[in-house]
Enzyme design. Structure first.
Site, PDB file in Angstrom:
ATOM      1  N   ASP A 174      20.732 -15.851   7.230  1.00  0.00           N
ATOM      2  CA  ASP A 174      21.057 -16.897   6.266  1.00  0.00           C
ATOM      3  C   ASP A 174      22.571 -17.149   6.249  1.00  0.00           C
ATOM      4  OD1 ASP A 174      20.942 -18.437   3.623  1.00  0.00           O
ATOM      5  OD2 ASP A 174      18.861 -17.821   3.852  1.00  0.00           O
ATOM      6  N   HIS A 233      23.396 -19.727  -0.801  1.00  0.00           N
ATOM      7  CA  HIS A 233      21.990 -19.721  -0.399  1.00  0.00           C
ATOM      8  C   HIS A 233      21.497 -18.320  -0.042  1.00  0.00           C
ATOM      9  CE1 HIS A 233      18.528 -20.726   2.265  1.00  0.00           C
ATOM     10  NE2 HIS A 233      18.431 -21.832   1.534  1.00  0.00           N
ATOM     11  N   SER A 262      12.945 -22.395   0.777  1.00  0.00           N
ATOM     12  CA  SER A 262      13.922 -21.315   0.957  1.00  0.00           C
ATOM     13  C   SER A 262      13.744 -20.228  -0.085  1.00  0.00           C
ATOM     14  CB  SER A 262      15.350 -21.859   0.865  1.00  0.00           C
ATOM     15  OG  SER A 262      15.706 -22.545   2.031  1.00  0.00           O
TER      16      SER A 262
END
Length: 489
Positions: free
Chosen positions: A172, A214, A429
């Site tokens: 990620d 994220h 996600s």
């Protein structure tokens, strides 16, 4: 009409990602075997050799008009750069090369970004001892915390140290190493973003600092243990940073990370990212096949599975039926057209639709019959669902921001240096790490399980949402840690 409006909304975020990547003139410094050549991300290519790399692979690439940027020798892969228009044609004449193609960047595309500074400050000012009441998703996946009584993914030894029984590799944007809810579960990581993407990128392999948020949010859903909880609060987390602060990555970086995670003996890989591979892509009038990329994705995933790694990935946030290749291509061409790109042939959501990967759709708080408005779906595509969140039933119907209900989003960790320690998010996600967390605790409780057995346990014990049995929206159902650990079918 609703679908058309939705695709228009989604094209805003998706299009920005393409613009940042395909129009970029950014140069990065490559580090392949200590070289320091300048790399233009517009001129990168992926090459799949027939088997392992030949000893003279560098000479082969140079004679064809390119330079080696990265090698992935275990799967016969090379990332190269070239400014020569005849580069691919030259490579196609070589029997040692199975396929080669232009590399297209991968861009983050979540349907909801982090909330406003005012909302973030509200989170900070509240400062309760626990945010459990905000975590409807975790309450559901763990059966109100009952799964923690069976398996947390680790234990505390006599010296007060956490021992991790299973480790999840998170490929990620990196991680906040100092986050109070994560730091005890972080067991290391690696940076695969090369130097020069921006001023902060030095190519340091130890630089796994999350510049985006994220990756930290994803890691928290898996293994947070503090004011918020993850599915396995004592699972180990190993971070592989492949996405730059600008929000994009090259596929070769991700493929390399899969190999690295497998070599590091992680038990599960989480990839809350996706791109689309078509059999043919036309860029500014030149036709490129994407066979090489697909070959290397498949080889890397198979390498991971053969090394005992369960691989989990998100289906994507475009509200597409992945079984309908015409619909997928129509959408992609709408997005790509302003950048001189056209796609043809079968489209595959990568890595989620590749063999050996658990493909995850996004479920929501307020319905067990509907998916999140943005989630991709497909009868042959989706394996299971995980809570991904949305902005509530009224927003799903009208897309009116005034109707947004943030309590339906997913609440978890956020980098402490990006304005708030916690944040609301939504997307496949966020759904993917719910399933990766379930895979982690199942592996911790059953260390002898193979990836196929972990996958089967998750699917067989999922909550059967939607139509009875396998369906296009939820696959086998919504993954559930408590049911999986108790083998409730």
């Amino acid at each position: 009409m609703k679908k058309k409006v939705l695709h228009t909304l989604l094209s805003v975020t998706f299009g920005i990602g393409i613009l940042a990547a395909s129009d970029s003139s950014v140069h990065v410094s490559a580090n392949e075997q200590n070289s320091k050549q300048e790399v233009n991300v517009k001129n990168l290519y992926v090459i799949a050799f027939q088997n392992e790399l030949p000893q003279d692979y560098r000479e082969i690439i140079e004679k064809a008009g390119g330079e080696v940027v990265k090698t992935i020798p275990e799967i016969g892969g090379v990332e190269a750069q070239s400014g020569h228009s005849s580069f691919l044609q030259n490579l196609s004449k070589l029997t040692s090369i199975e396929a080669a193609n232009r590399e297209i960047p991968l861009a983050l595309n979540d349907p909801t970004a982090k909330l406003s500074a005012q909302q973030d400050s509200t989170v900070n000012q509240t400062e309760p001892e626990s945010y459990w009441d905000n975590q409807w998703d975790m309450q559901r996946v763990t059966n109100n915390g009952k799964s923690y009584e069976i398996e947390t993914g680790g234990y505390t030894d006599k010296d007060g140290e956490t021992v991790h029984k299973a480790v999840v590799g998170v490929i990620d944007t990196g991680i906040d190493m100092s986050h109070p809810d994560l730091k005890n579960n972080i067991v290391g990581g690696r940076n695969l973003v090369p130097a020069g993407i921006d001023e902060s990128e030095t190519g340091d392999p130890n630089d796994i600092k999350d510049r985006n948020g994220h990756g930290t949010n994803v890691a928290g859903i898996i293994a947070a243990n503090g004011k918020v909880k993850g599915v396995g609060p004592e699972l180990g987390i190993r971070s592989y940073r492949v996405i730059s602060g600008q929000g994009f990555a090259m596929p070769a970086w991700v493929i390399d990370a899969i190999m690295a995670a497998a070599d590091d003996n992680v038990d599960v890989i989480n990839m809350s990212l996706r791109l689309y591979n078509n059999t043919k892509m036309i860029i500014e009038g030149t036709t490129y096949k994407t066979a090489a990329e697909t070959i290397l994705w498949k080889r890397a995933i198979q390498y991971a599975v053969n090394n005992g790694v369960t691989v989990v990935a998100g289906s994507g946030n475009e509200s597409l039926n992945l079984d309908d290749k015409n619909q997928v291509n129509k959408f992609l061409n709408m997005i790509y057209e302003p950048y001189g790109i056209k796609v043809e042939g079968a489209a595959t959501a990568v890595p989620a639709q590749l063999p050996g990967v658990i493909n995850v759709s996004a479920s929501i708080k307020w319905s067990t019959r509907e998916l999140a408005f943005y989630s991709n779906y497909g009868n042959s595509a989706i394996d299971v669902a995980g809570p991904g969140g949305d902005l509530g039933p009224e927003f799903a119907e009208t897309f009116d921001p005034e109707t947004a209900d943030q309590s339906c989003l997913i609440f978890n960790t956020w980098p402490t240096y990006l304005g708030s320690s916690y944040n609301y998010m939504a997307g496949t996600s966020m759904a993917t790490p719910q399933v990766a967390g379930v895979a982690g605790v199942v592996k911790a409780a059953n260390p002898q399980f193979t990836p196929a057995q972990v996958t089967a346990r998750i699917k067989q014990t999922a909550l059967d949402y939607g139509k009875i049995g396998q369906d296009p929206l939820f696959g086998a159902g919504e993954a559930n840690a408590y049911r999986a650990l108790n083998n409730i079918k």
